[in-house]
Structure formats: C-alpha cells, structure tokens
Scaffold this active site. Structure first.
Site, PDB file in Angstrom:
ATOM      1  N   ASP A  42      -0.774  -1.489  -2.007  1.00 43.03           N
ATOM      2  CA  ASP A  42      -1.504  -2.717  -1.686  1.00 43.03           C
ATOM      3  C   ASP A  42      -2.503  -2.439  -0.561  1.00 43.03           C
ATOM      4  O   ASP A  42      -2.178  -1.782   0.428  1.00 43.03           O
ATOM      5  CB  ASP A  42      -0.494  -3.790  -1.247  1.00 43.03           C
ATOM      6  N   GLU A  60      -4.953   0.289  -4.461  1.00 47.46           N
ATOM      7  CA  GLU A  60      -5.818  -0.885  -4.522  1.00 47.46           C
ATOM      8  C   GLU A  60      -6.926  -0.586  -3.508  1.00 47.46           C
ATOM      9  O   GLU A  60      -6.701  -0.683  -2.301  1.00 47.46           O
ATOM     10  CB  GLU A  60      -5.060  -2.154  -4.131  1.00 47.46           C
TER      11      GLU A  60
END
Length: 734
Positions: free
Chosen positions: A353, A389
């Site tokens: 993330d 990401e």
C-alpha cells in the site's frame, strides 16, 4: 487458568532476535529504542486484564533492551512501559503511564477500547499535546502473547506460478464468504471459510492463480468510525506487522494457526497467497493521536518528523504519520516482518500500500532506496512476488513505471484508459493500444517484462465493475460524510438510469459493457487483477469508498441472478482462452517492427477497412473502432527463432453504433475463427464459426470480438476444411 509465568527469574538474554522468542527453555524479550532510558516488561494473566508483575529488562546492547525469562512459555501475556524524555518539540513522547505493544508481537489478547487514557497528553489541556497525562492506559489496551510458531505443514509447497501465468483475485477475507450459502455459519467471514472447497473451486474456475487479501495484519477500528456506528472494514490501519488479525479467525486466540491452515489449503489447490501490507503508516496518527506502540517506544526513530519542527509528523500518507524507513532499525523491522510471513506463514508475495513512500528517502523517491535494495538483495524476498501501489500524496508521489526491476506495479493508467475508451471518450485509441500491449511506454526498460504491469479495472477502492456501468455519480451517503468522500471522476456511465432498472435495453448494454471490460482485461498483455465479485456483477449500491462498510454493501452476494450466472460463464470462457493461447501472456514485449529471424511483426493494428493503422488514425479523436493482431510466430524468447503460437485478432468497438469491419488479410491463413463476441449469447459462443479472410463482419456497437487464425497446412498435409463460401451474417444485437 493459572498464570503463564510462575517465577519471575530474569537473566541478561540476547539483543536478537527482536520480539518475544520462545527458545524451548524460556522466552527472550528484546525491544529496540535508541532514545529510551528504561524498559519495563509487564506481565499479565491469561485474559490480559490483570497486571501481575513489572520487570525491568536488565541489559541494553546496540540500542536494544533485552532480558531472558527462563520460566516463561508460550501463552505468556505481556506488554511494555518505556521510560524516557517527554519532549514533543524534540520528537520524544515517552510516557511510562501508557502501556505499549511490542512491534514484533506474533499474537494479541483482547481488543482496544478507546479512552482518553490512551493518549500521552491530556485531551482538552490548554497546552494540547505538549501536556503530559499520568493516567494508566493498561485496562484499555490489548496485550501481546508469546506463541510457539511450530506448525506441521505436511507436504505444503509454494505453487511458484510464473509471473506471465499469474492472474490475481483481490478479495477481503471476511467479505468473500460472509454471505456464502454453502459455508457453515461459524466459518463465514474467516480464514477457514476462505479455504473451503466451494470457494476455492469458484476462484480456480476464473483462471485465478493468486488470491490477494486486503490487510490482515493486526489493525484497529478508528474511534471516529465507531462513534458513527461504522468500522474500519478494509483494514488499512495497522498496529502490528507480525500478527494476523484475530477478527478473521473462528478461534481468535489461534488466528496464526488458522491462517497457516488457510494458506496450506490454497497452496494445495495451486493458488498463491499475496498479502496487501501497510508499512507506510500506523494507527497511532499524528501528534494528537494515541500512544499505543511505536510512538511510546521511540517516536523520533519510528516516524518521519518535520526536520525543523519535530513536534509534527510528515504526512505523506494522508493518515497523520509516515513510517521512517530511512532508519536502519525500522527498515529491519519491515524486512523482518516480510521474511516472517514468507518463512513462517508461507505466503507467496506482497502488495505494498502506498509503495512510493517505502522507496522515498529524505531527498525524495529513489528507485535505489534502502528499502528497494534491501528487498532485492534478500534471498527470501527476491524469490516472492512484490507488487507496488506506486503512488502517494507526498512530493513526487506518482511513480507508475519507475520502480526497480523485479517489481510489479498497479497500473492505474490501464484502469483509467480502458474505462474511458469503453465509455466512449474521444482520443483514447493510442493510449489503449499501449495498455493492451503491456504498457511498454511505462515498463519496457531495464529488462522489465509485461507482467510488471498489474492491469485492473476495479479494486477495493472505487466502483465495482457493475456500478461503473450503473451510476453516473458516487453514492457514499452511508459513510456519514455527506457524500464528500471518494473520487468523483470515475469514467462511469449509467446508460439512462441511475442505479438498478427494469429497462431491458439499458440492462443489455450494461451487461455487454461489463463483458467488454472483462474481456479487455483478460486479453491484454500484463498481469490481470480481478476484483472479487466483478465476475458476477457485484454491486456496492454506488458506494465507491466502502472502507467503513462491514455489511451487505461490501460483502459478496453469492445468490446470482441470471445475469450473474451469464457473467460467471463468460469469465470462465475468458480464462479458458487465456490458458489456451500463450500469445496472450507473453513474457516479452511484442514489437510492431518486422523481425529479422521470423520475418513477421509481433503486433499489428488495423482500422475497419482492413488497412493497417497510421499515425493519423491514432491521432484522430474519433477513432473508437480498431483491431489488434498478435502474430503467433513472433519471437517468444531471447532465442532468435520463430514461435508456433496461434495468431489472434482482437476487434474493439466503443462506438455506440455497428461498424462493418473487414477481417484483415493474412498470407498464411485460411480463415478467421470466431472465439468470442460480447454481443453473442453464451450458449452460441462454443460454436467457434469460421469467417473468410477479407470478408466483412458487422461489429455491434459497444462490443468486442476475438478471432484465431486458421493457418494453411503444409503441402504434406491435406486441408480438411475449406473456408466458407459465404460470410455468415453477424449476430443481431440482443
């Protein structure tokens, strides 16, 4: 139940490994803190409610406090109180009145209960976070538990799926099974539920090779959400990087064992397990946040602070704080965590993330950052799948295509381009050509391969695929923020009615558009990622930010209507096609240039008249219908010989009306065999009819077709099937 420790004998112990380590003869406790003056080990009864003893860790070696308890064993419940300066303006927030969790804890006991006593300062004081609060937080805190990591794995083996064959299924441990009618009630929403036969069979039928789980690290529910009757459903609020979330286990105290059982069952089915991990921030928030772990252990080391105002945190995450991976011990913690999940829990990869933050040094994003170099040189981590990401809200935060070789990246340019093309937006042809081809413009450098582009149309954050074709606007009212949260620009379109409708024409085009996008995803070069439920038209009722919806809005509904059944069958057919034709998952970028060895172009583009596209066609904003040919003879590897794959023709028509398309010429082809037409009913797709080269096929408005080339046989082989004498009529619009 007797306490887990009987006599508090203590010896020096060792400074490594960090955490609470069961040796078979006792437990070694080791806690890093560069700025603390003293660390007390607090022991509790089995429930974690009663504090039994406080024992000062006797040794301090290389900034690690440590001690060994020979009479401790697995089941010991503990936490720490850390002494040191309370000087927020210098970055220090030590407060021994606040119980803090071990960053290396493998298991926890109890739940956090929000109270003002959890904060290191006195809420409401005129000096705000510069004040000092002396209330004891222990009764409101979860505790850590020592575990024995031993587990009988049997014959478990990592599937080791090659990247070019990987197809990712993003899902939520609880949401995927909470409403599944074939799973026993007590197993729904658990690790065990995900590992049941019916769920695995369905996932496998979609061509999936890897299950990507939303965060399962130990995380907290935000106080402000609980006050609104909501919760942190997605789990991007981590507090412990080594412990699986208890909330997803049938027996919470044994979550670590149940997680391992789930992994073993998925591996047995040939499925890899990828974890979505949040190492960029923690649940402690900014200077006004609670003192729960890192903040009270060594705030100045664990977090990035403003250099000239150390009272305040750098907030590149948008959540209040940013983990400081420029510090050697913090970097060690993250890498220790990753290795633990690979070695002890047998996971196969990670999706990071806000991965850009992990690669950001004080001077900015660096593809040779300490974190990226640590991962790539590590023999354990270099052997698993690493997915970034590649964006955050910090300076230079958008880095799609810029991660180091060996990494894959979520490609939001793919998502936005495919959505915009199918919704009919002008000027998207050239961009779509790149996205269909593995986004070579972004990833074809330093020996990176097409699989580095993780292609997706929908993810946990945003509209589902069904809602993308059902709503013009987001509908996040249930989140309690007056619909202000979530993205407003989604490239969505409702085709005449906002939300569900009984209008058959609207429903027809919506279903076809879902099929168009699913087919685009499966037939593109790169690594496809499918959002769980998109294969049967799952809806979140227009909510594109369901992070706090632990209810029917987020949970998958397995009671499919006829549309859902058709979409599942269609997705399964796509999986079969991707498996049948290796040209769809090449590990090398296909070129539009003639290749010396094979004498063919791996990649060609055609306009409806059957001619190859030119620059002017790509630049024409009205180009909404065109075709791509993947030549199966194109060089497959670094060995300069022609391949023997099947040649495929893909036609895409985002125009709202039908287009007559001339099927391109081929020097060695007999005819084109139709494999897929998103305007054709599922039961007719199995026929695979043949169409003459140079013939005209009427491509329905907003539809996609796939053909394979039937080649001429060698002179030694008689042709068994001549091309059809006349062109069959195209299927009428349903």
């Amino acid at each position: 139940m007797p306490p887990a420790i009987n006599v508090s004998r203590i010896s020096e112990g060792r400074p490594n490994p960090l955490g609470a380590t069961w040796t078979g003869l006792g437990v070694n406790f080791a806690l890093f803190s560069a700025n603390a003056t003293k660390v007390e080990l607090c022991l509790f009864d089995a429930s974690g409610k009663t504090e039994l003893e406080r024992i000062e860790l006797p040794e301090y070696t290389n900034e690690v406090f440590h001690g060994f308890l020979p009479d401790a064993r697995p089941g010991t419940v503990y936490a720490y109180r850390v002494h040191g300066p309370y000087e927020p303006e210098e970055g220090h927030r030590f407060n021994p009145h606040k119980l803090v969790l071990d960053p290396y804890a493998l298991s926890h006991v109890g739940d956090l209960k929000w109270d003002h006593a959890l904060f290191g300062y006195t809420i409401g004081h005129k000096d705000e976070d510069l004040s000092f609060d002396k209330r004891d937080s222990a009764r409101f805190m979860p505790k850590c538990r020592v575990v024995d990591p031993a587990f009988t794995w049997g014959n478990d083996r990592r599937p080791r799926i090659p990247w070019e064959r990987t197809l990712v299924y993003e899902t939520h441990v609880k949401g995927v099974t909470k409403r599944h009618p074939l799973i026993p009630e007590e197993m729904r929403g658990t690790y065990a539920g995900l590992a049941t036969r019916d769920v695995i069979r369905h996932i496998k039928s979609l061509g999936v090779t890897a299950v990507e789980l939303l965060p399962i690290h130990f995380f907290l529910n935000d106080d402000y959400l609980l006050n609104k009757g909501l919760t942190n459903y997605w789990g991007y609020n981590t507090l412990g990087f080594f412990a699986p979330a208890r909330r997803y286990a049938r027996t919470p105290d044994f979550a670590f064992a149940e997680f391992k059982e789930m992994v073993a069952r998925l591996h047995d089915a040939g499925l890899e397990v990828i974890m979505d991990v949040v190492y960029n921030h923690t649940a402690e928030g900014n200077e006004r946040g609670a003192t729960l772990s890192f903040k009270g252990i060594d705030n100045a080391s664990y977090y990035r602070l403003l250099p000239d105002q150390k009272r305040y945190y750098i907030n590149d995450t948008g959540t209040g704080n940013t983990v400081n991976l420029s510090h050697a011990r913090v970097l060690q913690m993250v890498n220790d965590s990753l290795r633990y999940w690979v070695n002890e829990m047998h996971v196969d990869g990670f999706r990071f993330d806000l991965g850009t933050i992990l690669a950001r040094e004080p001077h900015g994003f660096d593809d040779q950052s300490a974190f990226l170099k640590a991962c790539m040189q590590d023999p354990v981590l270099a052997d698993v799948k690493l997915i970034a990401e590649p964006w955050d809200i910090g300076p230079g935060g958008y880095q799609v295509g810029n991660f180091a070789p060996g990494w894959a990246e979520w490609n939001d340019k793919y998502r936005d381009t495919v959505r915009a093309f199918w919704v009919g937006e002008e000027g998207k042809a050239a961009d779509l050509g790149s996205r269909l081809s593995g986004s070579a413009d972004l990833f074809d450098h330093h020996g990176r391969r097409p699989w580095a582009s993780v292609n997706f149309l929908a993810a946990h954050d945003g509209f589902t695929l069904n809602d993308l074709v059902s709503y013009n606007e987001k509908h996040n009212e249930a989140n309690g923020e007056e619909n202000r949260d979530g993205h407003s620009h989604n490239y969505s379109y409702n085709y005449g009615a906002e939300g569900p409708t009984y209008d058959p024409e609207i429903n027809d085009v919506r279903e076809r558009q879902i099929k168009n996008m699913l087919a685009t995803l499966y037939l593109s070069q790169g690594t496809p990622m499918l959002l769980a439920g998109d294969e049967f038209g799952r809806t979140q009722q227009g909510n594109n930010n369901a992070y706090c919806q632990d209810n029917e809005i987020s949970w998958l509904d397995w009671n499919w209507d006829d549309k859902g059944k058709r979409l599942v069958a269609f997705t399964q057919r796509l999986a079969d096609l991707r498996n049948r034709f290796p040209i769809l998952r090449r590990s090398r970028f296909l070129s539009g240039q003639h290749h010396e060895a094979s004498g063919v172009k791996g990649l060609s583009w055609y306009k409806p008249g059957g001619e190859e596209m030119e620059s002017a066609d790509w630049d024409d904003p009205n180009t909404r219908c065109f075709a791509r040919i993947l030549d199966g003879r194109a060089q497959e590897s670094g060995i300069r010989v022609a391949a023997h794959d099947v040649t495929l023709l893909l036609i895409l028509n985002a125009y709202h009306e039908a287009v007559d398309f001339t099927l391109p010429e081929s020097s060695d082809g007999v005819c084109w065999v139709r494999l897929l037409d998103t305007n054709v009913n599922g039961e007719d797709e199995e026929e695979e009819p043949e169409f003459p080269i140079g013939g005209t096929y009427t491509v329905t408005g907003r539809s996609l077709l796939l053909f394979s080339l039937k080649r001429r046989r060698s002179r030694k082989e008689p042709e068994k099937n001549a091309p059809p004498a006349s062109l069959p009529e195209a299927q009428p619009k349903r």
